[in-house]
Design a protein around this motif. Structure first.
Motif, mmCIF file in Angstrom:
data_model
loop_
_atom_site.group_PDB
_atom_site.id
_atom_site.type_symbol
_atom_site.label_atom_id
_atom_site.label_comp_id
_atom_site.label_asym_id
_atom_site.label_seq_id
_atom_site.Cartn_x
_atom_site.Cartn_y
_atom_site.Cartn_z
ATOM 1 N N LEU A 118 0.890 -1.119 0.058
ATOM 2 C CA LEU A 118 0.094 -0.001 0.112
ATOM 3 C C LEU A 118 0.809 1.337 0.189
ATOM 4 N N HIS A 122 0.060 3.926 -2.889
ATOM 5 C CA HIS A 122 -0.254 5.452 -2.585
ATOM 6 C C HIS A 122 0.947 6.419 -2.780
ATOM 7 N N SER A 123 2.087 6.012 -3.183
ATOM 8 C CA SER A 123 3.055 7.050 -3.360
ATOM 9 C C SER A 123 3.053 7.312 -5.037
ATOM 10 N N PRO A 128 -6.935 7.666 -4.908
ATOM 11 C CA PRO A 128 -7.084 6.599 -3.756
ATOM 12 C C PRO A 128 -8.331 5.990 -3.919
ATOM 13 N N ILE A 131 -7.321 3.374 -6.212
ATOM 14 C CA ILE A 131 -6.750 2.091 -5.592
ATOM 15 C C ILE A 131 -7.770 1.325 -4.933
ATOM 16 N N PHE A 301 -8.954 7.437 1.904
ATOM 17 C CA PHE A 301 -7.679 7.814 2.145
ATOM 18 C C PHE A 301 -7.439 8.512 3.696
ATOM 19 N N TYR A 304 -7.064 5.280 5.684
ATOM 20 C CA TYR A 304 -5.632 4.608 5.370
ATOM 21 C C TYR A 304 -4.616 5.509 6.268
ATOM 22 N N THR A 305 -4.761 6.826 6.087
ATOM 23 C CA THR A 305 -3.808 7.544 6.970
ATOM 24 C C THR A 305 -3.884 6.930 8.439
ATOM 25 N N VAL B 50 1.954 10.000 1.179
ATOM 26 C CA VAL B 50 1.281 8.879 1.504
ATOM 27 C C VAL B 50 0.704 8.879 2.876
ATOM 28 N N GLU B 70 -2.390 13.752 -6.981
ATOM 29 C CA GLU B 70 -1.899 13.063 -8.072
ATOM 30 C C GLU B 70 -0.814 13.716 -8.997
#
Lengths: 585, 243
Positions: A118, A122-123, A128, A131, A301, A304-305, B50, B70
């Motif tokens: 991930l 994500h980079s 997101p 993804i 996102f 996720y963070t 990230v 992006e």
């Protein structure tokens, strides 16, 4: 600082099409699958695949024959037969849907928040949401394929027994897919929303707990419904009430009801009604797909963070306390004691283990409950005879339950060392001692558990003192074998890189452990069955055993003893040799 | 090229990064050092997009990370401290995967990809599965893939981990050459000699706060030392001097 000319960026596409990006995001998975054949573990994979196919096929054929037989039996019951078959279908669909929800929760949680790649994806310059969608598609397929495959024999048996036309088979496929999509979407929605709301670092534990709670409640509900009553004519006293209960339709808001309605309509050849119910299911699945994409766009996102943050402490910090005095200093060396303490601490501090303990407790309750409701008094065979046969089979069943628990806890014990295995290598402790520490840590609790199971179920069965003694001794001899097989084969096939070693039971080594343990249990039961039957019959008829029967008895029990010793020694040596020779980092 | 404004990250009740502001110019090699657990990786992950900061903002080449992530990421080549690679892909397939995600045309991707594989001594292994690579080879592949789209900014967390002396020399030369051609490099490292040798400016982070920023000479001034190398400055500023 350098003041050179700016780096010339390559001509990049500003934004890829959604489908292009989704395909690219899915490509590592597809390529990894394709490359599996040339991987250095390809040989292992092929054997594992063959083993999986063989076990799967056996289960598939078994399920097909079982369902065909049950449906044929139902067909023989006038009027009530069809109702029973329909009730069974609705129960099966509900079970499949619950399984889909459970596996979707686990799969989407892992794919969306825990996967090791991930950080990489994500980079990259991908939204997101894309993804999320790629991961959601993956988790839908991962969580559904096995349920889909094992639903086929059920649908096939309905189709054949009820002589359904092609409409039924097409409907079966078209009804099952939205069920998978709905289960996956609902699970992903729950995961995405709760990931934002739940305290950081507790997401995984809470979800595993919720998922298991769902399965345990279903098991309880199913067990307490006592489905065995459905086929017992004695319980048909109030036929009208029974009919009413059987024919009660499911909630119209449940996806399983739409699948059920479309399947039963297709069985009856009602095309229009089939399409109507399929339409409801598909419209819900598609609407949920859009809703899940919209919710993910807003919250994925952020969740996720949050999931990247370190776990907050569940308990306030406390000192490690004084050094504990090492017991049995002659038996346990310093490093061995250190590993033993570490083993207990890491086990009980890993909150992902806790829900599994609840699951085991629930299974034990259900196991014992099953014995308490056995209709021994209603049988034409003499109760004492049945009780002792059940007690004998119970030995096999209890050790099988033990094997399942060992598969979850003992087999992955070596793999659980993970990246920290270098400590074992560097420690002044032999691999043999390390493995025996693992053995000891799991042996005593599992022995206690197995003996409680066997004694409690025998008390419920009210068996003879002889059978009680035989069961207790046999289980006492078998538990070390099962634990050693788990530790030894877990060491022979370790997976130190697994994201979730608990799932390693589905690996080649895990399957080998299950098959070997079942073979070991079967061998002991078969060796004991013959002489015990003779002994029992002699006692029953009041005659004494012949010299040949005594010889058979002694040889059989000696062979049981040898088998149990071999089940301990061989796998432990195998594991030790394998770990010693495995110098890879 | 990189602008961080009042960057803050809280993990529950723990303040991992506390109000960090800094700017890195085009073509600059910026070193980011600090003791273990100081907040280096968290800062780097927020700069790379990230991890979302609790407060503050990040601009990459004038593009706000918060509103156009992006576009900002398209400019960055990110090399994490513990990079993940798909073990069942070959090196070439992994490069292609990255190229497709950055929207690099097939022809350019193949040419540039092969050139990078040769440069990083991976060409002979390009069609082998990554699972058969050594740790150093994996690290080189990650760096090669991060350079594939010719990023204007490189954000790298501990670039030398796992590399042999020849690999370290190669990466150092490469970073210097990239900086000369105008690429901005933000690099965290524990190897103070490398930071001193390579970086134009250095930021020292301690307990989440940026405690010093500047050239080695500036940092010496901040630490009130007349002489001494970066190690002494670092130990003085972070209060981790040996007794």
């Amino acid at each position: 600082m350098r003041e050179g000319r700016p780096a010339q960026a390559l001509p990049l596409r500003r934004d890829g099409g959604a489908m292009d990006d989704l395909l690219v995001l899915l490509s590592p998975r597809l390529l990894s699958f394709k490359n599996g054949g040339v991987s250095r573990s390809a040989g292992n994979r092929r054997v594992r695949a063959a083993l999986f196919v063989a076990v799967g096929l056996a289960f598939w054929i078994g399920a097909f024959f079982l369902f065909s037989r049950v449906l044929n039996y139902f067909q023989g019951i006038e009027e009530l037969g069809d109702i029973l078959a329909r009730k069974l279908l609705s129960m099966v669909l509900l079970t499949f849907f619950s399984l889909l929800i459970f596996s979707s929760i686990v799969a989407s949680l892992s794919k969306l928040y825990l996967s090791r790649d991930l950080l990489l994806v994500h980079s990259l310059p991908v939204t997101p949401t894309k993804i999320f969608l790629a991961r959601w598609l993956e988790s839908t397929v991962d969580s559904s394929w096995m349920v889909l495959i094992f639903s086929l024999p059920v649908f096939l048996s309905y189709g054949i027994v009820y002589r359904a036309g092609p409409l039924f088979y097409v409907t079966a496929g078209l009804a099952f897919l939205p069920l998978c999509l709905i289960a996956s979407a609902v699970s992903a929605l729950a995961v995405v929303v709760l990931a934002v709301l739940l305290p950081a670092g507790r997401i995984r534990t809470v979800f595993v707990f919720l998922g298991l709670l769902l399965v345990v409640s279903l098991l309880f509900v199913f067990r307490l419904m006592r489905p065995e009553r459905l086929v017992n004519p004695d319980n048909f006293a109030n036929l009208l009430m029974y009919f009413r209960e059987m024919e009660a339709p499911g909630s119209p808001l449940l996806p399983t009801t739409w699948a059920y309605d479309s399947l039963t309509a297709a069985l009856s050849g009602l095309g229009g009604e089939t399409v109507f119910h399929l339409g409801i299911a598909w419209s819900c699945a598609l609407a949920l797909t859009f809703i899940v994409a919209w919710v993910a766009d807003a919250y994925y996102f952020a969740g996720y963070t949050k999931a990247q943050t370190s776990a907050e402490k569940l308990f306030p910090p406390r000192g490690s306390g004084p050094w504990r005095k090492r017991p049995f200093p002659r038996l346990l060396s310093g490093p061995a004691w250190a590993f033993t303490v570490k083993e207990f601490r890491t086990f009980f501090r890993d909150q992902t283990q806790w829900p599994q303990l609840f699951l085991i407790a629930a299974l034990i309750v259900i196991y014992l409950y099953n014995f308490s409701v056995l209709p021994l008094g209603q049988s034409k065979i003499r109760a004492i005879f049945l009780q002792n046969i059940f007690s004998f089979l119970n030995m096999g069943l209890a050790t099988f339950v033990l094997t399942a628990i060992a598969a979850r806890f003992v087999y992955p014990a070596v793999s659980f060392e993970g990246d920290a295995f270098w400590i074992v290598r560097a420690a002044p402790l032999s691999i043999r001692t390390f493995l025996w520490v693992k053995f000891g840590v799991y042996y005593f609790p599992l022995l206690l558990l197995a003996e409680i199971l066997i004694v409690a179920s025998n008390l419920l069965l009210r068996v003879t003192p002889f059978m009680m003694g035989l069961s207790v001794i046999t289980v006492f001899l078998m538990v070390p074998g099962v634990v050693a097989l788990g530790v030894g084969l877990g060491a022979a096939y370790p997976d130190f890189r697994s994201e979730n070693p608990a799932q390693s039971v589905t690996s080649f080594g895990g399957l080998l452990f299950m098959l070997t343990a079942i073979g070991f249990i079967a061998a002991v039961i078969v060796l004991e069955a013959g002489p015990v039957y003779r002994l029992f019959m002699a006692d029953f008829t009041g005659r004494s055993l012949t010299a040949l029967e005594w010889l058979w008895l002694v040889v059989s029990f000696l062979l049981v003893l040898v088998t149990c010793v071999l089940a301990v020694v061989v796998p432990m040596r195998l594991g030790e040799r394998s770990l010693r020779g495995d110098g890879r980092d | 090229m990189i602008v961080a404004e009042r960057l803050t990250k809280r993990y529950g009740t723990t303040l991992a990064v506390d109000n960090i502001s800094l700017a890195v110019k085009r073509g600059e090699i910026f070193g980011f050092i600090g003791p273990n657990g100081a907040g280096k990786t968290t800062t780097i992950r927020m700069l790379a997009g990230v991890l979302r900061p609790t407060e503050g903002s990040v601009l990459i080449d004038g593009i706000p990370m918060a509103t156009a992530p992006e576009d900002a990421k398209r400019v960055i080549g990110f090399i994490p401290d513990r990079p993940f690679l798909y073990e069942k892909l070959t090196g070439r397939e992994f490069m292609r995967f990255i190229a497709e995600l950055y929207g690099i045309g097939e022809e350019i991707a193949r040419e540039k990809g092969d050139a990078l594989l040769i440069q990083f001594s991976l060409y002979d292994w390009a069609d082998h599965l990554i699972e058969s690579y050594s740790h150093g080879m994996k690290q080189r592949l990650v760096i090669a893939s991060a350079l594939l789209h010719a990023p204007r900014v490189i954000i790298v967390d501990e670039p030398m981990v796992g590399l042999d002396p020849a690999g370290i020399r190669m990466v150092k030369d490469l970073l210097r050459a990239l900086a000369l051609s105008g690429t901005t490099i933000f690099m965290s490292t524990h190897t103070l000699e490398i930071a001193q040798d390579l970086c134009d400016r250095i930021g020292i982070i301690h307990r989440g706060r940026l405690v010093a920023l500047g050239t080695t000479g500036d940092l010496r001034g901040t630490a009130r030392l007349r002489e001494g190398d970066l190690e002494e400055v670092f130990l003085r500023l972070t209060g981790t001097e040996a007794p």
